[in-house]
Design a protein around this motif. Sequence first.
Motif, PDB file in Angstrom:
ATOM      1  N   ASP A  32      43.263  19.420 -37.244  1.00 21.59           N
ATOM      2  CA  ASP A  32      41.917  19.107 -36.765  1.00 21.59           C
ATOM      3  C   ASP A  32      41.222  18.316 -37.871  1.00 21.59           C
ATOM      4  O   ASP A  32      41.647  18.357 -39.032  1.00 21.59           O
ATOM      5  CB  ASP A  32      41.166  20.410 -36.478  1.00 21.59           C
ATOM      6  CG  ASP A  32      39.682  20.209 -36.270  1.00 21.59           C
ATOM      7  OD1 ASP A  32      39.313  19.405 -35.406  1.00 21.59           O
ATOM      8  OD2 ASP A  32      38.899  20.854 -36.993  1.00 21.59           O
ATOM      9  N   TYR A  33      40.139  17.605 -37.512  1.00 16.71           N
ATOM     10  CA  TYR A  33      39.388  16.892 -38.546  1.00 16.71           C
ATOM     11  C   TYR A  33      38.067  17.599 -38.877  1.00 16.71           C
ATOM     12  O   TYR A  33      37.939  18.232 -39.910  1.00 16.71           O
ATOM     13  CB  TYR A  33      39.121  15.433 -38.147  1.00 16.71           C
ATOM     14  CG  TYR A  33      38.335  14.731 -39.230  1.00 16.71           C
ATOM     15  CD1 TYR A  33      38.959  14.374 -40.419  1.00 16.71           C
ATOM     16  CD2 TYR A  33      36.969  14.486 -39.101  1.00 16.71           C
ATOM     17  CE1 TYR A  33      38.244  13.775 -41.448  1.00 16.71           C
ATOM     18  CE2 TYR A  33      36.247  13.890 -40.111  1.00 16.71           C
ATOM     19  CZ  TYR A  33      36.890  13.542 -41.290  1.00 16.71           C
ATOM     20  OH  TYR A  33      36.174  12.975 -42.313  1.00 16.71           O
TER      21      TYR A  33
ATOM     22  N   ARG B 155      29.127   3.893 -32.504  1.00 18.30           N
ATOM     23  CA  ARG B 155      30.055   2.802 -32.177  1.00 18.30           C
ATOM     24  C   ARG B 155      31.365   2.980 -32.951  1.00 18.30           C
ATOM     25  O   ARG B 155      31.406   3.653 -33.975  1.00 18.30           O
ATOM     26  CB  ARG B 155      29.416   1.452 -32.524  1.00 18.30           C
ATOM     27  CG  ARG B 155      28.131   1.149 -31.786  1.00 18.30           C
ATOM     28  CD  ARG B 155      27.780  -0.322 -31.918  1.00 18.30           C
ATOM     29  NE  ARG B 155      27.717  -0.745 -33.306  1.00 18.30           N
ATOM     30  CZ  ARG B 155      26.603  -0.761 -34.040  1.00 18.30           C
ATOM     31  NH1 ARG B 155      25.465  -0.368 -33.494  1.00 18.30           N
ATOM     32  NH2 ARG B 155      26.627  -1.172 -35.295  1.00 18.30           N
ATOM     33  N   PRO B 156      32.445   2.356 -32.462  1.00 20.36           N
ATOM     34  CA  PRO B 156      33.748   2.501 -33.137  1.00 20.36           C
ATOM     35  C   PRO B 156      33.739   2.078 -34.604  1.00 20.36           C
ATOM     36  O   PRO B 156      34.558   2.565 -35.384  1.00 20.36           O
ATOM     37  CB  PRO B 156      34.672   1.601 -32.308  1.00 20.36           C
ATOM     38  CG  PRO B 156      34.060   1.599 -30.950  1.00 20.36           C
ATOM     39  CD  PRO B 156      32.575   1.625 -31.183  1.00 20.36           C
ATOM     40  N   ASP B 157      32.826   1.179 -34.989  1.00 22.91           N
ATOM     41  CA  ASP B 157      32.790   0.721 -36.374  1.00 22.91           C
ATOM     42  C   ASP B 157      31.819   1.512 -37.251  1.00 22.91           C
ATOM     43  O   ASP B 157      31.613   1.174 -38.412  1.00 22.91           O
ATOM     44  CB  ASP B 157      32.440  -0.774 -36.438  1.00 22.91           C
ATOM     45  CG  ASP B 157      31.040  -1.074 -35.893  1.00 22.91           C
ATOM     46  OD1 ASP B 157      30.456  -0.197 -35.214  1.00 22.91           O
ATOM     47  OD2 ASP B 157      30.530  -2.184 -36.149  1.00 22.91           O
TER      48      ASP B 157
ATOM     49  N   ASP C 233      57.158  15.972 -46.834  1.00 26.48           N
ATOM     50  CA  ASP C 233      58.191  16.754 -46.139  1.00 26.48           C
ATOM     51  C   ASP C 233      58.014  16.814 -44.628  1.00 26.48           C
ATOM     52  O   ASP C 233      58.962  17.176 -43.923  1.00 26.48           O
ATOM     53  CB  ASP C 233      58.204  18.186 -46.682  1.00 26.48           C
ATOM     54  CG  ASP C 233      58.524  18.245 -48.161  1.00 26.48           C
ATOM     55  OD1 ASP C 233      59.541  17.644 -48.555  1.00 26.48           O
ATOM     56  OD2 ASP C 233      57.760  18.869 -48.914  1.00 26.48           O
ATOM     57  N   TYR C 234      56.819  16.507 -44.128  1.00 25.44           N
ATOM     58  CA  TYR C 234      56.561  16.660 -42.692  1.00 25.44           C
ATOM     59  C   TYR C 234      55.744  15.480 -42.147  1.00 25.44           C
ATOM     60  O   TYR C 234      54.860  14.968 -42.849  1.00 25.44           O
ATOM     61  CB  TYR C 234      55.754  17.938 -42.414  1.00 25.44           C
ATOM     62  CG  TYR C 234      56.399  19.205 -42.887  1.00 25.44           C
ATOM     63  CD1 TYR C 234      57.348  19.865 -42.120  1.00 25.44           C
ATOM     64  CD2 TYR C 234      56.034  19.763 -44.118  1.00 25.44           C
ATOM     65  CE1 TYR C 234      57.939  21.043 -42.558  1.00 25.44           C
ATOM     66  CE2 TYR C 234      56.615  20.946 -44.571  1.00 25.44           C
ATOM     67  CZ  TYR C 234      57.556  21.576 -43.782  1.00 25.44           C
ATOM     68  OH  TYR C 234      58.134  22.744 -44.226  1.00 25.44           O
ATOM     69  N   PRO C 235      55.996  15.099 -40.897  1.00 21.96           N
ATOM     70  CA  PRO C 235      55.092  14.150 -40.241  1.00 21.96           C
ATOM     71  C   PRO C 235      53.788  14.873 -39.878  1.00 21.96           C
ATOM     72  O   PRO C 235      53.794  16.061 -39.540  1.00 21.96           O
ATOM     73  CB  PRO C 235      55.864  13.727 -38.992  1.00 21.96           C
ATOM     74  CG  PRO C 235      56.755  14.892 -38.685  1.00 21.96           C
ATOM     75  CD  PRO C 235      57.127  15.474 -40.027  1.00 21.96           C
ATOM     76  N   LEU C 236      52.677  14.151 -39.945  1.00 22.43           N
ATOM     77  CA  LEU C 236      51.361  14.727 -39.677  1.00 22.43           C
ATOM     78  C   LEU C 236      50.685  13.951 -38.553  1.00 22.43           C
ATOM     79  O   LEU C 236      50.743  12.725 -38.504  1.00 22.43           O
ATOM     80  CB  LEU C 236      50.471  14.666 -40.925  1.00 22.43           C
ATOM     81  CG  LEU C 236      51.053  15.166 -42.252  1.00 22.43           C
ATOM     82  CD1 LEU C 236      50.029  14.980 -43.365  1.00 22.43           C
ATOM     83  CD2 LEU C 236      51.479  16.619 -42.144  1.00 22.43           C
ATOM     84  N   VAL C 237      50.008  14.690 -37.663  1.00 23.49           N
ATOM     85  CA  VAL C 237      49.223  14.094 -36.584  1.00 23.49           C
ATOM     86  C   VAL C 237      47.825  14.700 -36.637  1.00 23.49           C
ATOM     87  O   VAL C 237      47.667  15.888 -36.959  1.00 23.49           O
ATOM     88  CB  VAL C 237      49.877  14.334 -35.200  1.00 23.49           C
ATOM     89  CG1 VAL C 237      48.889  14.093 -34.070  1.00 23.49           C
ATOM     90  CG2 VAL C 237      51.093  13.440 -35.024  1.00 23.49           C
ATOM     91  N   LEU C 238      46.834  13.891 -36.334  1.00 24.99           N
ATOM     92  CA  LEU C 238      45.452  14.371 -36.265  1.00 24.99           C
ATOM     93  C   LEU C 238      45.048  14.495 -34.809  1.00 24.99           C
ATOM     94  O   LEU C 238      45.273  13.575 -34.017  1.00 24.99           O
ATOM     95  CB  LEU C 238      44.510  13.392 -36.976  1.00 24.99           C
ATOM     96  CG  LEU C 238      43.080  13.897 -37.182  1.00 24.99           C
ATOM     97  CD1 LEU C 238      43.035  14.887 -38.336  1.00 24.99           C
ATOM     98  CD2 LEU C 238      42.127  12.737 -37.446  1.00 24.99           C
ATOM     99  N   VAL C 239      44.444  15.631 -34.442  1.00 23.12           N
ATOM    100  CA  VAL C 239      43.910  15.838 -33.098  1.00 23.12           C
ATOM    101  C   VAL C 239      42.448  16.243 -33.261  1.00 23.12           C
ATOM    102  O   VAL C 239      42.154  17.293 -33.836  1.00 23.12           O
ATOM    103  CB  VAL C 239      44.690  16.919 -32.323  1.00 23.12           C
ATOM    104  CG1 VAL C 239      43.986  17.262 -31.024  1.00 23.12           C
ATOM    105  CG2 VAL C 239      46.116  16.445 -32.038  1.00 23.12           C
ATOM    106  N   SER C 240      41.542  15.406 -32.762  1.00 27.43           N
ATOM    107  CA  SER C 240      40.126  15.635 -33.056  1.00 27.43           C
ATOM    108  C   SER C 240      39.225  15.329 -31.873  1.00 27.43           C
ATOM    109  O   SER C 240      39.435  14.349 -31.151  1.00 27.43           O
ATOM    110  CB  SER C 240      39.708  14.741 -34.240  1.00 27.43           C
ATOM    111  OG  SER C 240      38.336  14.866 -34.515  1.00 27.43           O
TER     112      SER C 240
ATOM    113  N   ILE D 169      36.834   7.650 -35.218  1.00 28.72           N
ATOM    114  CA  ILE D 169      37.600   8.442 -36.175  1.00 28.72           C
ATOM    115  C   ILE D 169      38.449   7.558 -37.093  1.00 28.72           C
ATOM    116  O   ILE D 169      38.613   7.856 -38.283  1.00 28.72           O
ATOM    117  CB  ILE D 169      38.491   9.501 -35.468  1.00 28.72           C
ATOM    118  CG1 ILE D 169      39.089  10.478 -36.486  1.00 28.72           C
ATOM    119  CG2 ILE D 169      39.590   8.837 -34.653  1.00 28.72           C
ATOM    120  CD1 ILE D 169      38.090  11.326 -37.189  1.00 28.72           C
ATOM    121  N   HIS D 170      38.971   6.439 -36.594  1.00 31.65           N
ATOM    122  CA  HIS D 170      39.791   5.571 -37.444  1.00 31.65           C
ATOM    123  C   HIS D 170      38.959   4.964 -38.577  1.00 31.65           C
ATOM    124  O   HIS D 170      39.434   4.861 -39.709  1.00 31.65           O
ATOM    125  CB  HIS D 170      40.443   4.475 -36.596  1.00 31.65           C
ATOM    126  CG  HIS D 170      41.548   4.964 -35.720  1.00 31.65           C
ATOM    127  ND1 HIS D 170      42.821   5.224 -36.199  1.00 31.65           N
ATOM    128  CD2 HIS D 170      41.563   5.279 -34.398  1.00 31.65           C
ATOM    129  CE1 HIS D 170      43.584   5.658 -35.201  1.00 31.65           C
ATOM    130  NE2 HIS D 170      42.845   5.700 -34.112  1.00 31.65           N
TER     131      HIS D 170
END
Length: 230
Positions: free
Chosen positions: A8-9, A58-60, A119-126, A132-133
């Motif tokens: 989570d973020y 806004r996205p920016d 050691d692991y791939p990471l994904v963000l779910v928020s 967010i980018h």
Amino acid sequence: MIKGYIFDYGGTLDTGGCHWGKVFWHLYQRLHVPVSEAQFREAYVYAERTLGRHPIIRPDFTFLQTLEAKVRLQMECLHTYDSQFVAANYVPFIVKAAYEQTQAHTAHSRDVLLTLKQDYPLVLVSNFYGNIHTVLQEFGLDTLFCDVIESAVVGIRKPDPRIFSLGVEALAVRPEETVVVGDSMTKDIIPAKQTGCHTVWYQGEQWDDTPIDLTIPNRIIHDLSTILLA
């Protein structure tokens, strides 16, 4: 065997596990903003609902701009209690203090994630506002995740378990091979368990005193770096 992590973020990577409502309230107290906690809580909810219903962010937008929008909406609500309330006396100081805290927390999170990423791939779910980018880039977190699942983009919000299923798919592993790390029992831990994932609850200061079943998460941590000791 664990093969990937979902994070989570908000409230997890940016506040040290503390609910954002509590972060703001403590700043209001520190800066002697003349409102009661009940008034503040109403203002906080008003701001979050307004941002959720209207495309104000806004996205920016950077996180600094996002904070400014949040605090101004809070002050807009508080002005209804007292027409003499001068928001301009408080907005820049609350925003500055909140941003400095966020910088410190995200720097710590970045160090932990950099180590884990070896050691692991990471994904963000928020659950976020569509920017967010921009925020991840702002805090140097943008290169750490192999994918980012943002509610405003995919059209699914926590606590809907489907958003965590999207995270598992992005990792290209099975749910039972995935660990979900989050600060919210209702929005992160419970729906993640419903998808079959392992869960780590980042326990910090909660929004309210609702009793929590501490047997639900597979693990409880109080500092993100503890996750490296697993």
